[in-house]
Design a protein around this motif. Structure first.
Motif, short mmCIF file in Angstrom:
data_model
loop_
_atom_site.label_atom_id
_atom_site.label_comp_id
_atom_site.label_asym_id
_atom_site.label_seq_id
_atom_site.Cartn_x
_atom_site.Cartn_y
_atom_site.Cartn_z
N PRO A 162 -37.42 -22.56 97.90
CA PRO A 162 -38.70 -22.35 97.21
C PRO A 162 -39.90 -22.34 98.16
N GLU A 163 -39.88 -23.19 99.19
CA GLU A 163 -41.01 -23.29 100.12
C GLU A 163 -41.33 -21.95 100.78
N GLN A 164 -40.28 -21.11 100.92
CA GLN A 164 -40.51 -19.81 101.56
C GLN A 164 -41.47 -18.94 100.75
N ALA A 165 -41.59 -19.24 99.46
CA ALA A 165 -42.49 -18.44 98.62
C ALA A 165 -43.94 -18.65 99.04
N ILE A 166 -44.33 -19.90 99.23
CA ILE A 166 -45.73 -20.15 99.60
C ILE A 166 -45.97 -19.69 101.04
N LEU A 167 -44.99 -19.91 101.92
CA LEU A 167 -45.14 -19.45 103.30
C LEU A 167 -45.23 -17.92 103.33
N GLY A 168 -44.42 -17.25 102.51
CA GLY A 168 -44.42 -15.79 102.46
C GLY A 168 -45.74 -15.25 101.91
N LEU A 169 -46.29 -15.91 100.90
CA LEU A 169 -47.58 -15.47 100.35
C LEU A 169 -48.68 -15.63 101.41
N ARG A 170 -48.68 -16.77 102.09
CA ARG A 170 -49.70 -17.00 103.12
C ARG A 170 -49.62 -15.93 104.20
N LYS A 171 -48.38 -15.66 104.65
CA LYS A 171 -48.20 -14.69 105.75
C LYS A 171 -48.51 -13.27 105.29
N PHE A 186 -58.74 -24.49 103.52
CA PHE A 186 -59.76 -25.52 103.35
C PHE A 186 -59.19 -26.66 102.51
N ARG A 187 -59.17 -27.86 103.07
CA ARG A 187 -58.69 -29.01 102.30
C ARG A 187 -59.75 -30.12 102.33
N PRO A 188 -60.66 -30.07 101.39
CA PRO A 188 -61.69 -31.10 101.35
C PRO A 188 -61.10 -32.43 100.89
N ILE A 211 -59.91 -28.17 107.98
CA ILE A 211 -59.66 -26.73 108.04
C ILE A 211 -58.39 -26.54 108.85
N ARG A 212 -57.36 -26.14 108.14
CA ARG A 212 -56.02 -26.00 108.73
C ARG A 212 -55.71 -24.53 108.95
N GLU A 213 -55.32 -24.17 110.16
CA GLU A 213 -54.84 -22.81 110.42
C GLU A 213 -53.52 -22.67 109.67
N ILE A 270 -45.95 -23.58 114.88
CA ILE A 270 -44.50 -23.74 114.82
C ILE A 270 -43.91 -23.31 113.47
N TYR A 271 -44.78 -23.23 112.44
CA TYR A 271 -44.32 -22.77 111.13
C TYR A 271 -43.80 -21.34 111.17
N PHE A 272 -44.41 -20.53 112.05
CA PHE A 272 -44.05 -19.11 112.08
C PHE A 272 -43.56 -18.67 113.45
N GLY A 311 -52.31 -29.94 110.72
CA GLY A 311 -53.14 -29.87 109.52
C GLY A 311 -52.35 -30.25 108.27
N ASP A 312 -51.09 -29.90 108.25
CA ASP A 312 -50.23 -30.28 107.13
C ASP A 312 -50.18 -31.81 107.03
N ILE A 313 -49.96 -32.44 108.16
CA ILE A 313 -49.78 -33.90 108.16
C ILE A 313 -51.11 -34.62 107.92
N TYR A 361 -55.36 -20.46 95.65
CA TYR A 361 -55.92 -21.77 95.33
C TYR A 361 -54.84 -22.65 94.77
N GLU A 362 -54.65 -23.78 95.39
CA GLU A 362 -53.55 -24.66 94.95
C GLU A 362 -53.94 -26.11 95.19
N PRO A 363 -53.37 -27.01 94.39
CA PRO A 363 -53.59 -28.42 94.67
C PRO A 363 -52.94 -28.75 96.01
C1 IPM Z 1 -48.50 -27.83 102.01
C2 IPM Z 1 -47.00 -27.99 101.81
C3 IPM Z 1 -46.30 -26.77 102.38
C4 IPM Z 1 -46.58 -26.74 103.87
C5 IPM Z 1 -44.79 -26.68 102.09
C6 IPM Z 1 -44.50 -26.73 100.61
C7 IPM Z 1 -44.17 -25.47 102.70
O1 IPM Z 1 -46.57 -29.16 102.37
O2 IPM Z 1 -49.06 -26.84 101.50
O3 IPM Z 1 -49.09 -28.67 102.66
O4 IPM Z 1 -45.88 -27.40 104.66
O5 IPM Z 1 -47.53 -26.06 104.26
#
Ligand code: IPM
Ligand code: MG
Length: 361
Positions: free
Chosen positions: A82-91, A99-101, A127-129, A134-136, A245-247, A275-277
């Motif tokens: 499932p995670e590939q869906a959000i990564l694929g949309l971003r790419k 932007f993560r306030p 502000i996360r690139e 390493i994600y891509f 930025g993820d962490i 736009y996502e939580p």
């Molecule tokens: C996020 C999530 C995603 C990411 C996952 C679901 C791929 O943790 O949006 O922060 O690692 O970017």
């Protein structure tokens, strides 16, 4: 204004439903179209990001996204998870600027695990690139099995990589955002160990020459993780790579009391946005009606402001959320003694009511 609505998995469907109600409560005309994404799309179409969903996303001005993922898909080959869906949309949409306030609402100061004086008034913008690092990287690993795991393998690897234009454009985004705030940027790297992040630091420093009115400092990511809980208010705009930025954004979210409160925007160079939580699909509480819909509702507000040019309506949503919190309503994640526990739906409906009231007055 065309909005693609992609609820996804887990609590995604519950929280997006409330955000959609809130959007309908505004007197604006939208065209909204819903599609499957993530595990839900895999179940129905055999792929987490079906061609039809991607096409809809590309053809929309903005995407309202819930969350994707469930442990039950851990055995799937990686490209089908499932995670590939959000990564694929971003790419695919080039959504490089995330932007993560992290804002601490005064009513929720007590919900944080940190002392009130550390977080009261907190307002950080991470502000996360979002489309590099390493994600891509290529190659993405040495796959010797088809179930996504590596039985018997001797090694696995991912490559970390950034190009100059990728760093330049996110640095510009950060400096421009800082100009509208307190004119201070902290760039987070690991230049003491990683070549990629020495390069990151050098390029950010070069871009900074075009913004003499903005202060820039650099911080190693381990130190930043520590400073975020020690003295969070000394940060304003934080710019960093995809992985850090993820962490750090998960860490920053807890400063505000609950990750259930934090919206996010992911933009491309045309201001088309997703736009996502900031939180995930939370399969452990899915279907129970207890998830906090406010992060998604606030994400809808960001959508109105950034991609749909409806700042006044965005303000109305944010004011409504504040008034609902002030009235003492809380989902379980932000509940404390003396406040009233409500369900996902009750919270969404309270925001709708606050908006409708503001129309009448
Ligand atoms: C996020 C999530 C995603 C990411 C996952 C679901 C791929 O943790 O949006 O922060 O690692 O970017
Ligand atoms: Mg994350």
């Amino acid at each position: 204004m065309k909005i693609a609505v992609l609820p996804g998995d887990g609590i995604g469907t519950e929280i997006v439903a409330e955000a959609v109600k809130v959007l309908h409560a505004l007197d604006l005309k939208f065209e909204m179209e819903e599609a499957l994404v993530g595990g839900a799309a895999y179940e129905a179409h055999g792929h987490p990001l079906p061609e039809s969903t991607l096409k809809l996303a590309k053809a929309s001005d903005a995407i309202l996204f819930g969350a994707v993922g469930d442990w039950k898909y851990d055995k799937l080959d990686r490209p089908l998870r499932p995670e590939q869906a959000i990564l694929g949309l971003r790419k695919n949409l080039g959504l490089f600027a995330n932007f993560r306030p992290a804002i601490c609402y005064e009513q929720l100061v007590g919900a944080s695990s940190l002392k009130p004086e550390l977080i009261s008034g907190l307002d950080i913008l991470i502000i996360r690139e979002l489309t590099g690092d390493i994600y891509f990287g290529q190659p993405r690993g040495r796959r010797v099995a088809t179930d996504g795991h590596f039985p018997g393998a001797e090694e696995a690897f991912d490559t970390m990589r950034y190009s100059r234009p990728e760093i330049e454009r996110i640095a510009h985004v950060a400096f421009q955002a800082a100009r509208k705030r307190s004119k201070k940027v902290t760039s987070v790297d690991k230049s003491n160990v990683l070549e990629t992040f020495q390069f990151w630091k050098d390029v950010v420093t070069e871009v900074h020459k075009e913004y003499p009115d903005v202060a820039l400092d650099h911080m190693y990511v381990d130190n930043a993780a520590m400073q975020l809980v020690k003295e969070p208010k000394k940060f304003d705009v934080v710019v960093t790579g995809n992985m850090f930025g993820d962490i750090l954004s998960d860490e920053a979210s807890m400063l505000t009391g609950s990750i259930g409160m934090l919206p996010s925007a992911s933009l491309n160079s045309n201001n088309q946005g997703l736009y996502e939580p900031s939180h995930g699909s939370a399969p452990d509480i899915a279907g129970k009606g207890i998830a906090n819909p406010l992060a998604t509702i606030l994400s809808a507000a960001m959508m109105l402001r950034f991609s749909l040019n409806q700042a006044a309506s965005a303000d109305r949503i944010e004011t409504a959320v504040k008034s609902v919190l002030a009235s003492g309503l809380r989902t379980v994640d932000i509940w404390s003694e003396g406040t009233q526990k409500v369900s996902t739906r009750e919270m969404g409906e309270a925001v709708v009511k606050a908006i409708t009231k503001s129309t009448k007055s």
